[in-house]
Design an enzyme around this catalytic site. Structure first.
Site, PDB file in Angstrom:
ATOM      1  N   SER A   1     -58.946  -1.224 -16.652  1.00  0.00           N
ATOM      2  CA  SER A   1     -59.471  -1.672 -15.668  1.00  0.00           C
ATOM      3  C   SER A   1     -59.322  -2.972 -15.129  1.00  0.00           C
ATOM      4  CB  SER A   1     -60.179  -1.115 -14.306  1.00  0.00           C
ATOM      5  OG  SER A   1     -60.223  -1.579 -12.730  1.00  0.00           O
TER       6      SER A   1
ATOM      7  N   TYR B   1     -68.454   2.438 -13.357  1.00  0.00           N
ATOM      8  CA  TYR B   1     -67.132   2.339 -13.546  1.00  0.00           C
ATOM      9  C   TYR B   1     -66.154   1.447 -14.580  1.00  0.00           C
ATOM     10  CZ  TYR B   1     -62.106   2.215 -12.417  1.00  0.00           C
ATOM     11  OH  TYR B   1     -61.085   2.580 -12.702  1.00  0.00           O
TER      12      TYR B   1
HETATM   13  N1  LIG Z   1     -55.613   3.449  -8.935  1.00  0.00           N
HETATM   14  C1  LIG Z   1     -56.148   2.200  -9.868  1.00  0.00           C
HETATM   15  O1  LIG Z   1     -56.047   1.258  -8.669  1.00  0.00           O
HETATM   16  C2  LIG Z   1     -56.957   1.951 -10.763  1.00  0.00           C
HETATM   17  C3  LIG Z   1     -57.036   0.495 -11.332  1.00  0.00           C
HETATM   18  C4  LIG Z   1     -57.709   0.712 -12.442  1.00  0.00           C
HETATM   19  C5  LIG Z   1     -57.371   1.765 -13.556  1.00  0.00           C
HETATM   20  N2  LIG Z   1     -57.443   2.552 -13.220  1.00  0.00           N
HETATM   21  C6  LIG Z   1     -57.378   3.924 -14.233  1.00  0.00           C
HETATM   22  O2  LIG Z   1     -55.780   4.307 -14.334  1.00  0.00           O
HETATM   23  C7  LIG Z   1     -56.106   5.654 -14.672  1.00  0.00           C
HETATM   24  C8  LIG Z   1     -55.502   6.719 -13.648  1.00  0.00           C
HETATM   25  O3  LIG Z   1     -56.231   6.247 -12.795  1.00  0.00           O
HETATM   26  P1  LIG Z   1     -54.992   7.383 -11.051  1.00  0.00           P
HETATM   27  O4  LIG Z   1     -55.671   5.957 -10.204  1.00  0.00           O
HETATM   28  O5  LIG Z   1     -53.669   7.498 -10.850  1.00  0.00           O
HETATM   29  O6  LIG Z   1     -56.305   8.455 -10.580  1.00  0.00           O
HETATM   30  P2  LIG Z   1     -56.262   9.310  -9.937  1.00  0.00           P
HETATM   31  O7  LIG Z   1     -54.366   9.360  -9.409  1.00  0.00           O
HETATM   32  O8  LIG Z   1     -57.716   9.978  -9.470  1.00  0.00           O
HETATM   33  O9  LIG Z   1     -55.715  10.704 -10.846  1.00  0.00           O
HETATM   34  C9  LIG Z   1     -56.792  11.507 -12.315  1.00  0.00           C
HETATM   35  C10 LIG Z   1     -56.404  11.601 -13.073  1.00  0.00           C
HETATM   36  O10 LIG Z   1     -57.195  11.999 -14.020  1.00  0.00           O
HETATM   37  C11 LIG Z   1     -57.560  13.660 -14.041  1.00  0.00           C
HETATM   38  N3  LIG Z   1     -59.011  13.260 -14.925  1.00  0.00           N
HETATM   39  C12 LIG Z   1     -60.242  13.486 -14.383  1.00  0.00           C
HETATM   40  N4  LIG Z   1     -60.830  13.894 -14.848  1.00  0.00           N
HETATM   41  C13 LIG Z   1     -60.263  14.536 -16.029  1.00  0.00           C
HETATM   42  C14 LIG Z   1     -61.217  14.880 -16.757  1.00  0.00           C
HETATM   43  N5  LIG Z   1     -62.660  15.753 -16.913  1.00  0.00           N
HETATM   44  N6  LIG Z   1     -60.417  15.719 -17.610  1.00  0.00           N
HETATM   45  C15 LIG Z   1     -58.849  15.577 -17.631  1.00  0.00           C
HETATM   46  N7  LIG Z   1     -57.986  15.452 -16.533  1.00  0.00           N
HETATM   47  C16 LIG Z   1     -59.207  14.865 -15.819  1.00  0.00           C
HETATM   48  C17 LIG Z   1     -57.420  14.175 -12.754  1.00  0.00           C
HETATM   49  O11 LIG Z   1     -57.277  15.621 -12.900  1.00  0.00           O
HETATM   50  P3  LIG Z   1     -56.622  16.537 -11.341  1.00  0.00           P
HETATM   51  O12 LIG Z   1     -55.862  15.953 -11.240  1.00  0.00           O
HETATM   52  O13 LIG Z   1     -56.611  17.972 -11.848  1.00  0.00           O
HETATM   53  O14 LIG Z   1     -57.845  16.415 -11.158  1.00  0.00           O
HETATM   54  C18 LIG Z   1     -55.818  13.043 -12.175  1.00  0.00           C
HETATM   55  O15 LIG Z   1     -54.828  13.632 -13.327  1.00  0.00           O
HETATM   56  C19 LIG Z   1     -57.675   5.663 -14.333  1.00  0.00           C
HETATM   57  O16 LIG Z   1     -58.509   5.530 -15.756  1.00  0.00           O
HETATM   58  C20 LIG Z   1     -58.553   4.880 -13.291  1.00  0.00           C
HETATM   59  O17 LIG Z   1     -59.997   4.589 -13.983  1.00  0.00           O
HETATM   60  C21 LIG Z   1     -56.868   3.161 -11.646  1.00  0.00           C
END
Ligand SMILES: NC(=O)c1ccc[n+]([C@@H]2O[C@H](COP(=O)([O-])OP(=O)(O)OC[C@H]3O[C@@H](n4cnc5c(N)ncnc54)[C@H](OP(=O)(O)O)[C@@H]3O)[C@@H](O)[C@H]2O)c1
Length: 256
Positions: free
Chosen positions: A145, A158
């Protein structure tokens, strides 16, 4: 002379049920990879992604497993290997955010973030490395991130977990590069997903505004890093944030 079709490449994408991970699964499946999607709780969302990929002619399978649990990770990788006998691409995308000031953070809350965002990728990498080493080919893509470089208040755990993930990328790249395995990080900016919408609402930010990206914006870069064309890229963190880090003054930007 007969030409042999090379075997399909096999990808494992953690956190594939929603948001960025779901877009990565759709992209890799569209590029012809057999895609194994890992999720923790969201059965219906995971099934929807699999159905969507299958309806479009791709191959996808879902697996319920907690990436921070060593036994579940081992069983997960065994299931994939039993079915497809290979793992070519691992995308460590599963992640959580627990937005609170460090002074108010209890150890279990800190541990939850670190275990999911850093220990999870460690366990996943360790589980797939033997097969990648045997194949002399592999791609590991870790999703960190922009908050590593510009953490907002409440993002210390985080940002620390994602900074650790970037260091893991560089360390592992130096260990396995000579074996045909590429390890890189993609650092997204603010992407419209379930993770960011509640926080943006609380901060009074519109996710429709300038500087917000879509999950597909990250999936395209991951799709490229998964190919042979990315062979010369190793141990890097590549930012995909629509220019947020370079364009905005520090005081007006919140990274996620
Ligand atoms: N969105 C942003 O702006 C952003 C920015 C920078 C980085 N990121 C990074 O990008 C990645 C995806 O983010 P997102 O926004 O798409 O998140 P999200 O919509 O909250 O989805 C998170 C995903 O991770 C899964 N997950 C969480 N804990 C887990 C565990 N212990 N074991 C297996 N699966 C797990 C969830 O499964 P369930 O659906 O079953 O809960 C879901 O599929 C993350 O690493 C986040 O830190 C996101």
């Amino acid at each position: 002379m007969t030409s042999q079709t090379p075997p399909k490449r096999v990808a494992v994408v953690t956190g594939g049920s929603r948001g960025i991970g779901a877009a990565i699964c759709r992209r890799l499946a569209r590029d012809g990879l057999t895609t194994h999607l890992v999720y923790r709780d969201a059965d219906e969302a995971a099934e929807r992604v699999v159905k969507e990929i299958t309806a479009a002619g791709g191959h996808a399978f879902s697996h319920k497993a907690d990436v921070s649990d060593e036994t579940q990770v081992r069983h997960l990788v065994d299931r994939v290997l039993n079915q497809d006998e290979a793992v070519h691409i691992l995308v460590n995308n599963a992640g959580v955010i627990d937005d609170r000031l460090l002074a108010l953070t209890k150890l279990p809350q800190w541990d939850h973030v670190l275990r999911t965002n850093l220990s999870g990728p460690f366990l996943m990498c360790r589980a797939v490395l033997p097969v990648m080493l045997e194949q002399s080919w592999g791609r590991i893509i870790n999703i960190s991130s922009n908050s590593v470089r510009r953490p907002g208040p409440g993002q210390t755990a985080y940002a620390a977990s994602k900074g650790g993930l970037e260091a893991l990328t560089r360390g592992l790249a130096s260990e396995v590069g000579h074996k045909g395995i590429r390890v890189n990080t993609v650092a997204p900016g603010a992407i419209r997903t379930d993770m960011t919408t509640p926080l943006a609402t609380r901060l009074g930010l519109s996710t429709a505004g300038m500087g917000w990206g879509l999950p597909e914006d990250i999936a395209g870069l991951v799709g490229f890093l998964a190919t042979d064309d990315a062979d010369y890229i190793q141990g890097q963190t590549i930012t995909a944030d629509g220019g947020r880090l370079v364009m905005r003054p520090r005081s007006s930007t919140t990274s996620l």
